[in-house]
Design an enzyme around this catalytic site. Sequence first.
Site, short mmCIF file in Angstrom:
data_model
loop_
_atom_site.label_atom_id
_atom_site.label_comp_id
_atom_site.label_asym_id
_atom_site.label_seq_id
_atom_site.Cartn_x
_atom_site.Cartn_y
_atom_site.Cartn_z
N GLY A 204 0.78 -1.23 0.00
CA GLY A 204 0.00 0.00 0.00
C GLY A 204 0.81 1.27 0.00
O GLY A 204 0.43 2.27 -0.62
N CYS A 329 24.74 1.77 2.12
CA CYS A 329 25.37 2.50 3.22
C CYS A 329 24.51 2.47 4.48
O CYS A 329 25.03 2.45 5.59
CB CYS A 329 25.66 3.94 2.80
SG CYS A 329 24.22 4.82 2.17
#
Length: 401
Positions: A204, A329
């Site tokens: 959603g 990262c």
Amino acid sequence: MSEDKRVIYLDNAATTKTRPEVVEAMLPYFTEYYGNPSSVYEFSGESKKAVADARKIIADSIGAKPQEIYFTAGGSESDNWALKAAAEAMEEKGLHIITSRIEHHAVLHTCQYLEKHGFEVTYLDVDEDGVVKLDELKRAIRPDTILISIMFANNEIGTIQPVKEIGAIAREHGIWFHTDAVQAYGHLPIDVDECQIDMLSASGHKINGPKGIGFLYIRTGVKIRSFIHGGAQERKRRAGTENVPGIVGLGKAAQIAGDTLAERKKKEEELRDYLMEQVLEQVPYTRVNGHRTMRLPNNCNFAFQFIEGESLLIMLDMAGICGSSGSACTSGSLDPSHVLLAIGLPHEIAHGSLRLTLSEENTKEEMDYVAGEIKRIVDRLRSMSPLYEDFIRREERNHQK
């Protein structure tokens, strides 16, 4: 964040803003119609009807039947359910699964889990644009192949897969076909019959709906086990009290996404192409990752040589621009994106990647600002790079010869 700071949100592949109409549709099911839809008394009728209405809206949006839609907590659960349950249901026929190297980790990590439990997985390579090679798919099929799971469109580089052709190959060989459509649903037209899809995952919060709600489409006749045990909800396949406000929100978001798809897609494609042109024009030694035209309408993915994507992201954030990097990262890993490596980028270029995913609310003026800031930041980062300095010297020497 200070009120006067400019913010340009370009990370819609990560999550989208919940539409006000969606929030408005959800609110009564927290406070007014709060009955448990599994209860028998009349007060729960509104909740039960709301769930049924949302189920039909979502089914219609992909050409499915309402009874083929099962609500989940999101895309990752839907992927886990499809793969684990299909493997268990079909293990007497075979233990071989086919997927690609560029799938979302919800699929890849589930496949790795299944490998530890006796299943064998073939990870298909992709071409330099990130497209699955159909000939390799055909060659990978074995008598004991039970499932093909290939995403509809890639979450990082935006490449759309030849899903219709993959579905036809799977059907021809009597193999179930699952597609992770989390990034594609609500952004591209999808017809499960036309594409011969047996299971489809969606979420959603990628279509301006609430977080924590998604669905799994399971074609009639695909007999797989329950994923959560403990109750008769979702036709005894997923126990637990239904997240009624979330389901209502998902249904409303799906309805709006369907009604606005053509117009929204056109606007996002125009903005996407404009931004890509501006960045490529202003920033040398840059490439666009993914297929240039067969890609999600809102996806831009760049690789900049001689810089680190993490530094670029931080400096873009300081300029009020929200994006994401292809390198992992945020997870504490120094490894670049598995998707960028799979399309053949060397580590040093894959580390300098940037994903920007637009929405219909973005403007051309914002794209001009973003392109200008990317140029400014990349120039600054390269000015501090010994690799870039050495490269320029070599280029100058070659030019003088």
